[in-house]
Design a protein around this motif. Structure first.
Motif, PDB file in Angstrom:
ATOM      1  N   ILE A  65     115.681  53.882  78.958  1.00 63.33           N
ATOM      2  CA  ILE A  65     115.407  53.392  77.599  1.00 63.33           C
ATOM      3  C   ILE A  65     114.256  54.143  76.903  1.00 63.33           C
ATOM      4  N   PRO A  66     113.109  54.363  77.573  1.00 63.37           N
ATOM      5  CA  PRO A  66     112.050  55.109  76.874  1.00 63.37           C
ATOM      6  C   PRO A  66     112.480  56.509  76.459  1.00 63.37           C
ATOM      7  N   PHE A  69     114.539  56.160  73.250  1.00 61.00           N
ATOM      8  CA  PHE A  69     113.764  55.840  72.035  1.00 61.00           C
ATOM      9  C   PHE A  69     112.791  56.963  71.652  1.00 61.00           C
ATOM     10  N   THR A  70     112.313  57.707  72.643  1.00 61.61           N
ATOM     11  CA  THR A  70     111.477  58.864  72.300  1.00 61.61           C
ATOM     12  C   THR A  70     112.314  59.862  71.502  1.00 61.61           C
ATOM     13  N   GLY A  71     113.553  60.045  71.921  1.00 63.67           N
ATOM     14  CA  GLY A  71     114.458  60.926  71.171  1.00 63.67           C
ATOM     15  C   GLY A  71     114.642  60.418  69.747  1.00 63.67           C
ATOM     16  N   LEU A  72     114.793  59.089  69.601  1.00 66.95           N
ATOM     17  CA  LEU A  72     115.001  58.511  68.259  1.00 66.95           C
ATOM     18  C   LEU A  72     113.787  58.691  67.361  1.00 66.95           C
ATOM     19  N   ALA A  73     112.583  58.626  67.963  1.00 65.46           N
ATOM     20  CA  ALA A  73     111.353  58.735  67.168  1.00 65.46           C
ATOM     21  C   ALA A  73     111.262  60.099  66.469  1.00 65.46           C
ATOM     22  N   PHE A  74     111.904  61.105  67.063  1.00 64.88           N
ATOM     23  CA  PHE A  74     111.854  62.455  66.481  1.00 64.88           C
ATOM     24  C   PHE A  74     113.165  62.808  65.765  1.00 64.88           C
ATOM     25  N   SER A  75     114.009  61.801  65.558  1.00 64.67           N
ATOM     26  CA  SER A  75     115.314  62.073  64.937  1.00 64.67           C
ATOM     27  C   SER A  75     115.329  61.586  63.494  1.00 64.67           C
TER      28      SER A  75
ATOM     29  N   LEU B  74     111.226  68.130  71.148  1.00 62.66           N
ATOM     30  CA  LEU B  74     111.899  67.355  70.102  1.00 62.66           C
ATOM     31  C   LEU B  74     111.375  67.713  68.710  1.00 62.66           C
ATOM     32  N   GLY B  81     111.658  67.920  63.647  1.00 67.15           N
ATOM     33  CA  GLY B  81     111.543  66.691  64.431  1.00 67.15           C
ATOM     34  C   GLY B  81     110.176  66.047  64.254  1.00 67.15           C
ATOM     35  N   ARG B  88     107.057  58.163  60.850  1.00 64.72           N
ATOM     36  CA  ARG B  88     107.100  56.849  61.526  1.00 64.72           C
ATOM     37  C   ARG B  88     105.742  56.406  62.050  1.00 64.72           C
ATOM     38  N   HIS B 226     106.602  56.171  72.227  1.00 65.62           N
ATOM     39  CA  HIS B 226     107.346  56.098  70.964  1.00 65.62           C
ATOM     40  C   HIS B 226     106.831  54.912  70.152  1.00 65.62           C
ATOM     41  N   VAL B 230     110.966  52.045  66.172  1.00 68.35           N
ATOM     42  CA  VAL B 230     112.317  52.585  66.427  1.00 68.35           C
ATOM     43  C   VAL B 230     113.137  51.631  67.296  1.00 68.35           C
TER      44      VAL B 230
END
Lengths: 301, 302
Positions: A65-66, A69-75, B74, B81, B88, B226, B230
């Motif tokens: 999961i982390p 979500f780390t991927g999502l934070a930079f997407s 990223l 990115g 955010r 993160h 998100v």
């Protein structure tokens, strides 16, 4: 009445008693019995203290999961990691990271299975009694890691199931990846594990080395990123570690990413380094164990 | 037969027997001595195994490196990115952002392993019974271990701040008072949890799985690497009841955006309240475990 020998009595000598046999007859079957006994012990231990087994699915989620979500934070808002795609040519960040994570799970299993279990035996006071059995000591070490590797495999299978909803597929060249790349990587890890077991004998407190060693290895081999983003001096260290090519080649076989080396060269390097690591690991372990026996510190912790 | 002559004590007290004195002295000084003895014992253990130096010097920088490199990858060569990340979080310093989250995670992790497994480790070594037979409150023994661990954690955080400055050039102490307030208010939360955890480990006799569960929850929900924005709404709800979310958020605000006291209220109050609740929970769990161990005779169970 004095006891007379058969020579004195003139009687025929009886058939000579057979020479005493060695305590153990080392055969493939006896070695397998040793491995089976240790595996049974560790499985019993897992069943008797079921918390870690029960927590396995949860542990997997805490790993996945982390990363997601780390991927999502930079997407972007569409969930596409633009920066990562520009760097690697693929937007499959999650699949990329999970592959590295799977090799990390085996690293932990082998390192802790071998060296940490040695420390555990020292603490419980069972190391000396195990050590005086007529079983090869190396076999005892390998045996202690078997349960961890079995548990790691179970964990990986659960990961593969859990990642299906995220669109991760390892369909590429899975079997070639496992046979040609994963196997030598695992053998090489065992070589490092033997070295760490040697360190455990001399330092007696080995968990710090293990934690740090596995983390350093995962960081340097590009667990969730291409190693090409590492600073130049760190990249040089990374390229000197055979497991880097294992992770990289596995990704190229599974997802078609650009590899660091052509497949043939990577495989030669992986198999060759596995042989060297095991040989060096054995030398270190045997020397350290001998030193510990000479000092009389085998059972100390 | 003539009766035995009176003893010296009976003579002094005009024949009356004195009431039996307690085996151990009571009082604040005696309790402090117990706590200090536990600290001293932990300290001896700490320096006896010098591999701790490796942990303290290398972990602060090695542990977050994986997340930092992932953040760099990223971010992308064109920074596209990183632009999403900055929108955010309000900062482009992804390395410091990750380091702060990871340092708090490490702190919680160390407390879970060291304080959380303290009683179980004593049990495995076979020394728990003799410690518990000592004429003192057993809680102080665990408190002493927690204090020793708190000192080593402080050292760990200082080393982290120095190494982040040296390697990434970020000064984590540039807003020291709000920073200290967040750290101080986090102490009862973290050690209350550690003591409660130590009691649970005595019940289940298996630390590894429980540690993984608790630190996993922290890893998923509190936004170690993160922002919690998100996460889906229901996960954000869970994040808001975990005190370490406020610790990490407070430290990031204090260091990365140099927030003043007026911007820290929504972080400090939840931390103070959580501290009271978790410290009380730790005490209650210890009492429960102690009573249960005596009733069921499980103190020396391996």
């Amino acid at each position: 009445m004095p006891i007379q020998s058969h020579v004195e009595t003139g009687a025929q000598p009886r058939r000579q008693a057979p020479l005493p046999r060695s305590l153990v007859r080392p055969t493939v079957a006896s070695h397998l019995r040793v491995l089976w006994a240790i595996l049974k012990l560790d499985v019993l231990h897992l069943i008797r203290y079921p918390m870690s087994l029960a927590m396995l699915p949860f542990t997997i989620l805490t790993f996945l999961i982390p990363i997601y979500f780390t991927g999502l934070a930079f997407s972007g808002d569409d969930g596409r990691p633009d920066g990562f795609a520009a760097l690697t040519g693929t937007d499959q960040f999650f699949s990329f990271a999970v592959t590295g994570g799977i090799l990390m799970i085996y690293t932990v299993a082998v390192f802790f299975g071998i060296a940490s279990s040695l420390k555990e035996d020292m603490q419980r006071g069972t190391l000396e009694s195990n050590w005086i059995t007529p079983a090869p000591r190396l076999l005892l070490l390998i045996g202690r890691s078997l349960a961890s590797v079995v548990q790691a495999t179970l964990q990986v299978l659960l990961i593969l199931l859990a990642t299906i909803p995220f669109g991760v597929s390892f369909g590429g060249d899975l079997w070639r990846g496992l046979g040609l790349v994963f196997l030598p990587s695992l053998i090489g890890l065992y070589g490092i594990g033997f070295m760490l077991a040697g360190v455990a004998f001399l330092a007696r407190e080995v968990n710090a080395f293990l934690d740090l060693g596995q983390f350093a290895l995962n960081t340097l081999t590009g667990q969730s990123y291409p190693v090409t983003i590492l600073p130049r001096w760190l990249l040089a260290v990374s390229l000197a570690i055979p497991l880097t090519y294992g992770v990289d080649t596995l990704r190229s076989l599974l997802f078609g990413s650009r590899p660091l080396l052509p497949l043939g060269q990577s495989l030669t390097l992986l198999w060759g380094s596995a042989a060297v690591l095991v040989a060096v690991g054995l030398v270190v372990f045997i020397a350290a164990e001998r030193k510990a026996r000479m000092r009389g510190t085998i059972g100390m912790h | 037969m003539s009766p035995a002559p009176p003893t010296q004590v009976e003579k002094r007290s005009h024949g009356a027997l004195p009431s039996p004195a307690p085996i151990g002295q009571q009082g604040l000084r005696a309790e402090l001595r117990v706590i200090l003895a536990a600290v001293r014992k932990e300290w001896i253990h700490f320096v006896r195994y010098p591999t701790w130096a490796i942990s303290f010097l290398l972990w602060p920088i090695v542990f977050p490196l994986g997340s930092i490199f992932a953040a760099w990858a990223l971010s992308g060569p064109d920074g596209s990115g990183l632009a999403h990340f900055a929108a955010r979080t309000g900062t482009t310093d992804s390395a410091a952002y990750v380091v702060i989250g990871n340092a708090i995670w490490m702190w919680v992790n160390m407390v879970l392993w060291n304080v959380g497994t303290y009683l179980r480790a004593e049990q495995m070594r076979g020394t728990l019974e003799s410690s518990w037979l000592a004429p003192t409150r057993r809680f102080y023994i665990l408190l002493g271990s927690s204090l020793a661990q708190a000192l080593s954690s402080l050292l760990f955080l200082v080393v982290t701040a120095i190494e982040v400055r040296l390697v990434f050039g970020t000064r984590l102490w540039q807003n020291p008072l709000p920073l200290m307030a967040v750290l101080l208010l986090s102490i009862p939360c973290i050690y209350g949890l550690g003591i409660a955890f130590a009691s649970l480990v005595m019940r289940f006799k298996e630390a590894g799985g429980l540690v993984n569960a608790v630190r996993g929850i922290v890893m998923i929900f509190v936004g170690v690497s993160h922002p919690i924005t998100v996460l889906p709404q229901w996960m954000q709800g869970v994040s808001k009841v975990i005190p370490f979310t406020y610790t990490i958020e407070g430290l990031r605000r204090a260091t990365l955006t140099r927030a003043g006291w007026d911007q820290m209220g929504d972080v400090l109050w939840p931390l103070a309240l959580s501290g009271v609740i978790l410290a009380a929970l730790g005490w209650a769990c210890f009492q429960w475990m102690e009573r249960r161990s005596f009733q069921q005779g499980g103190i020396s169970h391996y």
